[in-house]
Design a protein around this motif. Structure first.
Motif, mmCIF file in Angstrom:
data_model
loop_
_atom_site.group_PDB
_atom_site.id
_atom_site.type_symbol
_atom_site.label_atom_id
_atom_site.label_comp_id
_atom_site.label_asym_id
_atom_site.label_seq_id
_atom_site.Cartn_x
_atom_site.Cartn_y
_atom_site.Cartn_z
ATOM 1 N N SER A 34 0.822 -1.210 0.000
ATOM 2 C CA SER A 34 0.000 0.000 0.000
ATOM 3 C C SER A 34 0.856 1.261 0.000
ATOM 4 O O SER A 34 0.443 2.294 -0.530
ATOM 5 N N SER A 38 0.535 2.707 -6.531
ATOM 6 C CA SER A 38 -0.365 3.820 -6.843
ATOM 7 C C SER A 38 -0.719 3.797 -8.327
ATOM 8 O O SER A 38 -0.093 3.096 -9.126
ATOM 9 N N ARG A 84 -12.871 -3.353 -8.509
ATOM 10 C CA ARG A 84 -11.557 -2.808 -8.841
ATOM 11 C C ARG A 84 -11.523 -2.380 -10.301
ATOM 12 O O ARG A 84 -12.172 -2.990 -11.150
ATOM 13 N N PRO A 98 -3.848 -0.220 -9.013
ATOM 14 C CA PRO A 98 -3.801 -0.098 -7.548
ATOM 15 C C PRO A 98 -4.528 1.137 -7.041
ATOM 16 O O PRO A 98 -4.442 2.214 -7.635
ATOM 17 N N TYR A 99 -5.238 0.964 -5.963
ATOM 18 C CA TYR A 99 -5.932 2.036 -5.253
ATOM 19 C C TYR A 99 -7.128 2.605 -6.004
ATOM 20 O O TYR A 99 -7.829 3.464 -5.467
ATOM 21 N N ASN A 104 -11.161 2.547 -1.604
ATOM 22 C CA ASN A 104 -10.189 3.635 -1.506
ATOM 23 C C ASN A 104 -10.717 4.942 -2.085
ATOM 24 O O ASN A 104 -10.440 6.020 -1.558
#
Length: 220
Positions: A34, A38, A84, A98-99, A104
Motif C-alpha cells: 500500500s 499507486s 476494482r 492499484p488504489y 479507496n
C-alpha cells in the motif's frame, strides 16, 4: 526467536499458530504494498506503480478499461474492495490499477463510478481518432468474457469443498479423517490452489492457441 517462542506456547493449536503468523506476515506485505503502489494518469497514459516497478500504458495501447467485481471480497463486507478498476494492454493482458477501487475512492470522498467514467472518457479522448482495437487482443478479451474469472471459479470450488467437509463431519458418527478434523480447515485452501492452478494453466494454453492461430506468438 520470536516465532519459536510463540510456537512453544502451550494450549494454542499448531494450526492456529500458523494461521496467526501467516496473517501477520500478510499484513506486513500489504502494508509495504500500500505504501509503494499507486495509479495516476497524464498525457502519456496510465501510470501503474506496483511495489518497485513502474509501468506506463500509453493511451493508444490500452484495449479496454472496465470494473472487475470480486465475489470473495463482497462476502467480506467492507474488509476488502469488492470492485476494482482494470485495463487491458495491447497484448490483451489484464492489469489491475492499484488504489482505484470502490473502498479507496470512497475514503477520499469521491464516487468510484464517477472516477471510472472520467478515466474511460479520458482514454476515449486521448487514444486518437484513428484508434482501432488490436484483433488478437480482442480475441483474448472475448475468451475472458466467455469463460469468466479463474479466481472466482476457484473460490466457489473452495467454498463447496468446505461445505462438503462440514457435512461429512456433522453426519458421520466416527471421525472420517485419519489426521483429525482440523485437517478439514486446510481442504478449502488446497482445493482453491489446485483449482486455480488448473484453470490458469488451461487459460494460458487457450490464449497461446489464439496467439498462434493469429499467425504470431504474442507475449502474455
Amino acid at each position: 526467536m520470536a516465532f519459536a517462542a510463540f510456537a512453544a506456547v502451550d494450549g494454542v493449536p499448531m494450526l492456529a499458530r500458523v494461521a496467526i503468523v501467516m496473517a501477520v506476515a500478510a499484513g506486513g506485505v500489504l502494508g509495504v504494498w500500500s505504501t509503494l503502489s499507486s495509479t495516476w494518469t497524464d498525457d502519456q497514459g496510465v501510470h501503474v506503480r506496483m511495489l518497485w516497478t513502474h509501468r506506463v500504458f500509453a493511451w493508444p495501447d490500452i484495449q479496454h478499461i472496465t470494473v472487475e467485481a470480486s465475489v470473495a471480497a463482497a462476502a467480506m463486507s467492507n474488509a476488502a474492495p469488492s470492485e476494482r478498476a482494470i485495463l487491458f494492454d495491447r497484448l490483451g493482458r489484464k492489469v489491475t490499477l492499484p488504489y482505484l477501487d470502490n473502498l479507496n475512492v470512497a475514503r477520499h470522498g469521491s464516487s468510484f463510478s464517477l472516477e471510472m467514467q472520467r478515466l474511460v472518457d479520458t482514454w476515449h479522448d486521448r487514444r486518437g481518432l484513428d484508434w482501432l482495437p488490436d484483433p488478437l487482443a480482442a480475441d483474448r478479451l472475448a475468451y475472458r468474457a466467455q469463460h469468466g474469472s479463474p479466481w472466482t471459479k476457484a473460490f466457489y470450488w473452495s467454498l463447496t469443498s468446505c461445505l462438503v467437509a462440514m457435512a461429512v463431519i456433522i453426519f458421520s458418527d466416527d471421525n472420517p479423517f485419519p489426521f483429525g478434523p482440523e485437517l478439514v480447515l486446510w481442504l478449502p485452501i488446497a482445493t482453491y490452489g489446485a483449482t486455480l492452478g488448473l484453470l490458469l494453466t488451461r487459460r494460458r494454453r487457450a490464449l497461446r492457441h489464439l496467439d498462434l492461430s493469429g499467425g504470431e506468438l504474442r507475449g502474455r
